[in-house]
Design an enzyme around this catalytic site. Structure first.
Site, mmCIF file in Angstrom:
data_model
loop_
_atom_site.group_PDB
_atom_site.id
_atom_site.type_symbol
_atom_site.label_atom_id
_atom_site.label_comp_id
_atom_site.label_asym_id
_atom_site.label_seq_id
_atom_site.Cartn_x
_atom_site.Cartn_y
_atom_site.Cartn_z
ATOM 1 N N CYS A 51 169.075 -2.535 -31.991
ATOM 2 C CA CYS A 51 168.668 -3.601 -31.062
ATOM 3 C C CYS A 51 169.326 -5.023 -31.216
ATOM 4 C CB CYS A 51 167.166 -3.958 -31.037
ATOM 5 S SG CYS A 51 166.454 -4.390 -32.698
ATOM 6 N N CYS A 72 168.339 -6.728 -34.417
ATOM 7 C CA CYS A 72 168.987 -6.269 -35.512
ATOM 8 C C CYS A 72 170.720 -6.579 -35.652
ATOM 9 C CB CYS A 72 169.187 -4.469 -35.307
ATOM 10 S SG CYS A 72 167.325 -3.794 -35.529
#
Length: 78
Positions: free
Chosen positions: A11, A14
């Site tokens: 994501c 991240c």
């Protein structure tokens, strides 16, 4: 050289965590190897309950959201 693993499904947060680790290490003059771990089974085995998770030299130091910059510096120096 420090070994850092960033755990998460890939994501935006991240990816931001990976960039944060790299940028902080560069600013501190610390050589790091950053590995993104996206496999759900590996994330669970590492004990990450919320992503992104960060492990430094095999020790899980953070789970859930972006880390505090000062704490990240401390983990990388440690």
């Amino acid at each position: 050289m420090k070994s850092v693993k960033v755990f998460g499904p890939g994501c935006r947060r991240c990816d931001s965590a990976v960039a944060m680790v790299r940028d902080t290490a560069t600013a501190l003059g610390i050589d790091v190897e950053v590995e993104k771990v996206v496999d759900p089974k590996s994330i669970a085995q590492a004990g990450v309950m919320a992503t992104p998770g960060i492990a430094v030299d095999g020790k899980l130091v953070h789970s859930g959201g972006l880390p505090d910059p000062e704490k990240l510096q401390s983990w990388l120096r440690g």
